[in-house]
Design a protein around this motif. Structure first.
Motif, PDB file in Angstrom:
ATOM      1  N   ASP A   1      15.431 -52.091 -12.084  1.00  0.00           N
ATOM      2  CA  ASP A   1      14.812 -52.690 -13.259  1.00  0.00           C
ATOM      3  C   ASP A   1      14.067 -51.586 -14.019  1.00  0.00           C
ATOM      4  O   ASP A   1      13.072 -51.050 -13.536  1.00  0.00           O
ATOM      5  N   ILE A   2      14.555 -51.255 -15.204  1.00  0.00           N
ATOM      6  CA  ILE A   2      13.935 -50.209 -16.022  1.00  0.00           C
ATOM      7  C   ILE A   2      13.461 -50.778 -17.363  1.00  0.00           C
ATOM      8  O   ILE A   2      13.302 -50.055 -18.346  1.00  0.00           O
ATOM      9  N   THR A   3      13.180 -52.065 -17.357  1.00  0.00           N
ATOM     10  CA  THR A   3      12.728 -52.745 -18.572  1.00  0.00           C
ATOM     11  C   THR A   3      11.519 -52.058 -19.183  1.00  0.00           C
ATOM     12  O   THR A   3      11.469 -51.833 -20.393  1.00  0.00           O
ATOM     13  N   ILE A   4      10.543 -51.713 -18.359  1.00  0.00           N
ATOM     14  CA  ILE A   4       9.300 -51.132 -18.890  1.00  0.00           C
ATOM     15  C   ILE A   4       9.583 -49.853 -19.666  1.00  0.00           C
ATOM     16  O   ILE A   4       8.976 -49.610 -20.706  1.00  0.00           O
ATOM     17  N   ASN A   5      10.511 -49.033 -19.187  1.00  0.00           N
ATOM     18  CA  ASN A   5      10.854 -47.793 -19.898  1.00  0.00           C
ATOM     19  C   ASN A   5      11.417 -48.102 -21.286  1.00  0.00           C
ATOM     20  O   ASN A   5      11.099 -47.429 -22.261  1.00  0.00           O
ATOM     21  N   PHE A   6      12.250 -49.118 -21.365  1.00  0.00           N
ATOM     22  CA  PHE A   6      12.854 -49.478 -22.645  1.00  0.00           C
ATOM     23  C   PHE A   6      11.822 -50.076 -23.595  1.00  0.00           C
ATOM     24  O   PHE A   6      11.863 -49.824 -24.803  1.00  0.00           O
ATOM     25  N   LEU A   7      10.888 -50.852 -23.062  1.00  0.00           N
ATOM     26  CA  LEU A   7       9.829 -51.406 -23.902  1.00  0.00           C
ATOM     27  C   LEU A   7       8.894 -50.311 -24.401  1.00  0.00           C
ATOM     28  O   LEU A   7       8.498 -50.308 -25.577  1.00  0.00           O
ATOM     29  N   ILE A   8       8.554 -49.370 -23.535  1.00  0.00           N
ATOM     30  CA  ILE A   8       7.709 -48.242 -23.948  1.00  0.00           C
ATOM     31  C   ILE A   8       8.436 -47.392 -24.985  1.00  0.00           C
ATOM     32  O   ILE A   8       7.849 -46.967 -25.986  1.00  0.00           O
ATOM     33  N   GLY A   9       9.727 -47.146 -24.771  1.00  0.00           N
ATOM     34  CA  GLY A   9      10.513 -46.373 -25.739  1.00  0.00           C
ATOM     35  C   GLY A   9      10.553 -47.045 -27.103  1.00  0.00           C
ATOM     36  O   GLY A   9      10.456 -46.388 -28.150  1.00  0.00           O
ATOM     37  N   ALA A  10      10.683 -48.375 -27.109  1.00  0.00           N
ATOM     38  CA  ALA A  10      10.669 -49.119 -28.371  1.00  0.00           C
ATOM     39  C   ALA A  10       9.313 -48.963 -29.056  1.00  0.00           C
ATOM     40  O   ALA A  10       9.237 -48.711 -30.268  1.00  0.00           O
ATOM     41  N   LYS A  11       8.248 -49.084 -28.286  1.00  0.00           N
ATOM     42  CA  LYS A  11       6.887 -48.920 -28.837  1.00  0.00           C
ATOM     43  C   LYS A  11       6.691 -47.504 -29.359  1.00  0.00           C
ATOM     44  O   LYS A  11       6.106 -47.310 -30.442  1.00  0.00           O
ATOM     45  N   ASN A  12       7.187 -46.508 -28.636  1.00  0.00           N
ATOM     46  CA  ASN A  12       7.075 -45.116 -29.104  1.00  0.00           C
ATOM     47  C   ASN A  12       7.793 -44.929 -30.438  1.00  0.00           C
ATOM     48  O   ASN A  12       7.292 -44.244 -31.335  1.00  0.00           O
ATOM     49  N   SER A  13       8.965 -45.542 -30.573  1.00  0.00           N
ATOM     50  CA  SER A  13       9.725 -45.450 -31.823  1.00  0.00           C
ATOM     51  C   SER A  13       8.941 -46.083 -32.968  1.00  0.00           C
ATOM     52  O   SER A  13       8.834 -45.505 -34.060  1.00  0.00           O
ATOM     53  N   LEU A  14       8.403 -47.265 -32.723  1.00  0.00           N
ATOM     54  CA  LEU A  14       7.621 -47.943 -33.751  1.00  0.00           C
ATOM     55  C   LEU A  14       6.377 -47.138 -34.109  1.00  0.00           C
ATOM     56  O   LEU A  14       6.041 -47.009 -35.296  1.00  0.00           O
ATOM     57  N   ASP A  15       5.705 -46.598 -33.113  1.00  0.00           N
ATOM     58  CA  ASP A  15       4.495 -45.802 -33.380  1.00  0.00           C
ATOM     59  C   ASP A  15       4.791 -44.625 -34.309  1.00  0.00           C
ATOM     60  O   ASP A  15       4.026 -44.358 -35.229  1.00  0.00           O
ATOM     61  N   ILE A  16       5.903 -43.922 -34.067  1.00  0.00           N
ATOM     62  CA  ILE A  16       6.272 -42.798 -34.939  1.00  0.00           C
ATOM     63  C   ILE A  16       6.458 -43.291 -36.368  1.00  0.00           C
ATOM     64  O   ILE A  16       5.985 -42.665 -37.322  1.00  0.00           O
ATOM     65  N   CYS A  17       7.136 -44.418 -36.518  1.00  0.00           N
ATOM     66  CA  CYS A  17       7.368 -44.968 -37.859  1.00  0.00           C
ATOM     67  C   CYS A  17       6.062 -45.355 -38.539  1.00  0.00           C
ATOM     68  O   CYS A  17       5.845 -45.029 -39.713  1.00  0.00           O
ATOM     69  N   LEU A  18       5.183 -46.036 -37.820  1.00  0.00           N
ATOM     70  CA  LEU A  18       3.923 -46.479 -38.411  1.00  0.00           C
ATOM     71  C   LEU A  18       3.004 -45.302 -38.740  1.00  0.00           C
ATOM     72  O   LEU A  18       2.384 -45.278 -39.806  1.00  0.00           O
ATOM     73  N   GLN A  19       2.948 -44.319 -37.861  1.00  0.00           N
ATOM     74  CA  GLN A  19       2.077 -43.161 -38.079  1.00  0.00           C
ATOM     75  C   GLN A  19       2.556 -42.278 -39.221  1.00  0.00           C
ATOM     76  O   GLN A  19       1.761 -41.569 -39.831  1.00  0.00           O
TER      77      GLN A  19
END
Length: 164
Positions: free
Chosen positions: A82-100
């Motif tokens: 189960d690597i769900t957390i990695n994918f959720l963190i990666g999604a958040k990292n992508s969004l953070d770059i966009c927002l910043q």
């Protein structure tokens, strides 16, 4: 325009198999598509990310697929980890770059469980595609960021021109 781009499309060896999906060097793409890709890359401000690597997954790594697209979302690799957390963190990292960085558009790798914007593999590791989005593409689109894939370069180019 600022564009978030999947690292593998830029030639970085970040795919699960340790390879890349470089558009400019890929023999599957016509010269006109390669030229358009290079024009887009040269005429815009590019921010590179591999959501999976940004969240701590290794290169290479086992193939992963989304087995539940609804909450609770679940992503497993071909070893049933189960690597769900990695994918959720990666999604958040992508969004953070966009927002910043006030990024309104992304060019992501098609079919990826992180980056796919139209279809992804169905979670059975049988190479079967379904109409769904990868977790990063989904989170970006939920936050108003338009996501294109490498087969939609003309549409991306039109979006860029209409946004100026």
């Amino acid at each position: 325009m600022k564009i978030l781009v999947s690292s593998c499309l830029l030639g970085e060896n970040t795919r699960y198999d340790g390879e890349n999906s470089n558009i400019a060097l890929n023999p599957k793409f016509r010269f006109s598509d390669k030229e358009l890709f290079m024009d887009i890359m040269c005429e815009n401000e590019i921010y590179s990310i591999c959501p999976e690597v940004s969240a701590g997954l290794t290169i290479p790594r086992a193939k992963a697929e989304i087995i539940s697209h609804e909450k609770p979302i679940k992503v497993i690799d071909e070893n049933s980890e189960d690597i769900t957390i990695n994918f959720l963190i990666g999604a958040k990292n992508s969004l953070d770059i966009c927002l910043q960085n006030d990024i309104k558009v992304a060019l992501f790798k098609s079919k990826s469980p992180s980056c796919g914007n139209n279809e992804v593999y169905d979670g059975t590791f049988s190479q079967t595609l379904i109409k769904a989005k990868g977790l990063s593409a989904r989170l970006l689109e939920e936050n108003g960021i338009k996501v294109f894939n490498e087969l939609e370069l003309k549409e991306l180019n039109k979006f860029i021109k209409n946004s100026r």
